[in-house]
Design a protein around this motif. Structure first.
Motif, mmCIF file in Angstrom:
data_model
loop_
_atom_site.group_PDB
_atom_site.id
_atom_site.type_symbol
_atom_site.label_atom_id
_atom_site.label_comp_id
_atom_site.label_asym_id
_atom_site.label_seq_id
_atom_site.Cartn_x
_atom_site.Cartn_y
_atom_site.Cartn_z
ATOM 1 N N ALA A 191 -14.990 8.816 5.038
ATOM 2 C CA ALA A 191 -13.765 9.184 5.764
ATOM 3 C C ALA A 191 -12.741 9.818 4.825
ATOM 4 O O ALA A 191 -12.128 10.839 5.170
ATOM 5 N N TYR A 192 -12.552 9.229 3.645
ATOM 6 C CA TYR A 192 -11.558 9.815 2.737
ATOM 7 C C TYR A 192 -12.094 11.088 2.081
ATOM 8 O O TYR A 192 -11.356 12.059 1.924
ATOM 9 N N GLN A 193 -13.347 11.106 1.721
ATOM 10 C CA GLN A 193 -13.924 12.309 1.115
ATOM 11 C C GLN A 193 -13.778 13.514 2.047
ATOM 12 O O GLN A 193 -13.561 14.632 1.584
ATOM 13 N N ALA A 194 -13.863 13.285 3.356
ATOM 14 C CA ALA A 194 -13.692 14.377 4.315
ATOM 15 C C ALA A 194 -12.250 14.895 4.328
ATOM 16 O O ALA A 194 -12.016 16.065 4.619
ATOM 17 N N LEU A 195 -11.284 14.038 4.001
ATOM 18 C CA LEU A 195 -9.873 14.440 3.997
ATOM 19 C C LEU A 195 -9.438 15.156 2.720
ATOM 20 O O LEU A 195 -8.530 15.983 2.756
ATOM 21 N N ILE A 196 -10.046 14.824 1.606
ATOM 22 C CA ILE A 196 -9.589 15.346 0.314
ATOM 23 C C ILE A 196 -9.383 16.866 0.316
ATOM 24 O O ILE A 196 -8.345 17.342 -0.155
ATOM 25 N N PRO A 197 -10.304 17.673 0.826
ATOM 26 C CA PRO A 197 -10.094 19.126 0.789
ATOM 27 C C PRO A 197 -8.844 19.599 1.533
ATOM 28 O O PRO A 197 -8.266 20.621 1.174
ATOM 29 N N LEU A 198 -8.417 18.844 2.548
ATOM 30 C CA LEU A 198 -7.200 19.222 3.267
ATOM 31 C C LEU A 198 -5.990 19.208 2.336
ATOM 32 O O LEU A 198 -5.058 19.988 2.510
ATOM 33 N N ARG A 199 -6.011 18.323 1.344
ATOM 34 C CA ARG A 199 -4.934 18.248 0.355
ATOM 35 C C ARG A 199 -5.185 19.194 -0.812
ATOM 36 O O ARG A 199 -4.311 19.972 -1.194
ATOM 37 N N THR A 200 -6.381 19.153 -1.369
ATOM 38 C CA THR A 200 -6.635 19.887 -2.619
ATOM 39 C C THR A 200 -6.648 21.407 -2.443
ATOM 40 O O THR A 200 -6.432 22.128 -3.412
ATOM 41 N N ASP A 211 -6.969 1.631 5.914
ATOM 42 C CA ASP A 211 -6.987 0.350 6.623
ATOM 43 C C ASP A 211 -8.231 -0.500 6.368
ATOM 44 O O ASP A 211 -8.105 -1.704 6.105
ATOM 45 N N PRO A 212 -9.454 0.047 6.404
ATOM 46 C CA PRO A 212 -10.635 -0.800 6.194
ATOM 47 C C PRO A 212 -10.712 -1.419 4.796
ATOM 48 O O PRO A 212 -11.462 -2.369 4.587
ATOM 49 N N PHE A 213 -9.921 -0.904 3.851
ATOM 50 C CA PHE A 213 -9.985 -1.374 2.470
ATOM 51 C C PHE A 213 -8.707 -2.103 2.044
ATOM 52 O O PHE A 213 -8.514 -2.391 0.867
ATOM 53 N N GLY A 214 -7.837 -2.386 3.006
ATOM 54 C CA GLY A 214 -6.603 -3.101 2.705
ATOM 55 C C GLY A 214 -5.587 -2.271 1.951
ATOM 56 O O GLY A 214 -4.687 -2.817 1.312
ATOM 57 N N GLY A 215 -5.717 -0.950 2.009
ATOM 58 C CA GLY A 215 -4.802 -0.075 1.277
ATOM 59 C C GLY A 215 -3.487 0.113 2.002
ATOM 60 O O GLY A 215 -3.449 0.176 3.235
ATOM 61 N N HIS A 216 -2.408 0.188 1.221
ATOM 62 C CA HIS A 216 -1.087 0.416 1.804
ATOM 63 C C HIS A 216 -0.218 1.184 0.811
ATOM 64 O O HIS A 216 -0.332 1.014 -0.407
ATOM 65 N N PHE A 217 0.616 2.044 1.344
ATOM 66 C CA PHE A 217 1.495 2.852 0.501
ATOM 67 C C PHE A 217 2.604 1.998 -0.091
ATOM 68 O O PHE A 217 3.272 1.245 0.617
ATOM 69 N N LEU A 218 2.810 2.144 -1.391
ATOM 70 C CA LEU A 218 3.954 1.556 -2.075
ATOM 71 C C LEU A 218 4.996 2.637 -2.345
ATOM 72 O O LEU A 218 6.190 2.377 -2.314
ATOM 73 N N VAL A 219 4.507 3.830 -2.643
ATOM 74 C CA VAL A 219 5.350 5.011 -2.856
ATOM 75 C C VAL A 219 4.594 6.173 -2.228
ATOM 76 O O VAL A 219 3.386 6.293 -2.410
ATOM 77 N N HIS A 220 5.305 7.039 -1.484
ATOM 78 C CA HIS A 220 4.619 8.162 -0.851
ATOM 79 C C HIS A 220 5.422 9.439 -0.990
ATOM 80 O O HIS A 220 6.406 9.649 -0.274
ATOM 81 N N GLY A 221 5.025 10.259 -1.932
ATOM 82 C CA GLY A 221 5.604 11.583 -2.081
ATOM 83 C C GLY A 221 7.005 11.626 -2.655
ATOM 84 O O GLY A 221 7.713 12.609 -2.491
ATOM 85 N N VAL A 253 -2.232 19.978 5.083
ATOM 86 C CA VAL A 253 -1.624 18.859 4.356
ATOM 87 C C VAL A 253 -0.993 17.882 5.352
ATOM 88 O O VAL A 253 -1.098 16.660 5.196
ATOM 89 N N LEU A 254 -0.358 18.405 6.379
ATOM 90 C CA LEU A 254 0.221 17.532 7.401
ATOM 91 C C LEU A 254 -0.862 16.750 8.131
ATOM 92 O O LEU A 254 -0.699 15.557 8.416
ATOM 93 N N THR A 255 -1.999 17.383 8.404
ATOM 94 C CA THR A 255 -3.131 16.693 9.024
ATOM 95 C C THR A 255 -3.646 15.595 8.107
ATOM 96 O O THR A 255 -3.937 14.479 8.546
ATOM 97 N N TYR A 256 -3.760 15.891 6.819
ATOM 98 C CA TYR A 256 -4.154 14.891 5.811
ATOM 99 C C TYR A 256 -3.222 13.685 5.885
ATOM 100 O O TYR A 256 -3.668 12.536 5.931
ATOM 101 N N MET A 257 -1.923 13.949 5.914
ATOM 102 C CA MET A 257 -0.939 12.869 5.957
ATOM 103 C C MET A 257 -1.065 12.041 7.241
ATOM 104 O O MET A 257 -0.917 10.817 7.215
ATOM 105 N N GLU A 258 -1.345 12.694 8.329
ATOM 106 C CA GLU A 258 -1.494 11.991 9.605
ATOM 107 C C GLU A 258 -2.732 11.097 9.634
ATOM 108 O O GLU A 258 -2.742 10.067 10.304
ATOM 109 N N ARG A 259 -3.766 11.463 8.904
ATOM 110 C CA ARG A 259 -5.053 10.761 8.988
ATOM 111 C C ARG A 259 -5.323 9.786 7.852
ATOM 112 O O ARG A 259 -6.246 8.973 7.958
ATOM 113 N N ILE A 260 -4.569 9.835 6.763
ATOM 114 C CA ILE A 260 -4.928 9.033 5.597
ATOM 115 C C ILE A 260 -4.861 7.533 5.852
ATOM 116 O O ILE A 260 -5.707 6.776 5.369
#
Length: 117
Positions: free
Chosen positions: A75-84, A31-41, A19-26
């Motif tokens: 890139a995100y699909q590869a990260l999802i299992p780290l969280r789920t 970035d390529p899609f203009g995404g930014h956190f408004l609320v995180h956890g 989960v920490l790795t997921y957080m470090e990489r998300i």
């Protein structure tokens, strides 16, 4: 029109290394899609109606297409299992409202469309 990815996640008391790795990489996947956190956890400070178990995540995007492309990206699909593998939750993509949106104007349109002809 903006769009949002919203998560209601249920983390375990001790975060797993994945989960920490997921957080470090998300952010790199956002970035390529203009995404930014408004609320995180964040935990709800007050639940005024109903119940809200879990932590809130809200990520803003310029448009729904950007949110969808981010979620579907390799890139995100590869990260999802780290969280789920370590926390349950719900994730959804929603449209925002345009600049200057007024709920009263929407109510007026709904009233007008509900009137018999």
């Amino acid at each position: 029109m903006p769009a949002y990815a919203i998560g209601n996640l249920h983390p375990k008391p001790v975060l797993d290394e994945e989960v920490l790795t997921y957080m470090e990489r998300i952010q790199a996947t956002l970035d390529p899609f203009g995404g930014h956190f408004l609320v995180h956890g964040a935990q709800a400070r007050e639940v005024r109606e109903g119940t809200w178990p879990g932590a809130v995540v809200i990520i803003g995007f310029p448009a729904y297409e950007d949110a969808r492309a981010w979620y579907d990206s390799a890139a995100y699909q590869a990260l999802i299992p780290l969280r789920t593998r370590h926390m349950a939750g719900d994730v959804l993509l929603v449209d925002g409202v345009p600049q200057g949106y007024e709920a009263a104007a929407t109510a007026a349109r709904l009233r007008a469309s509900a009137r018999p002809a």
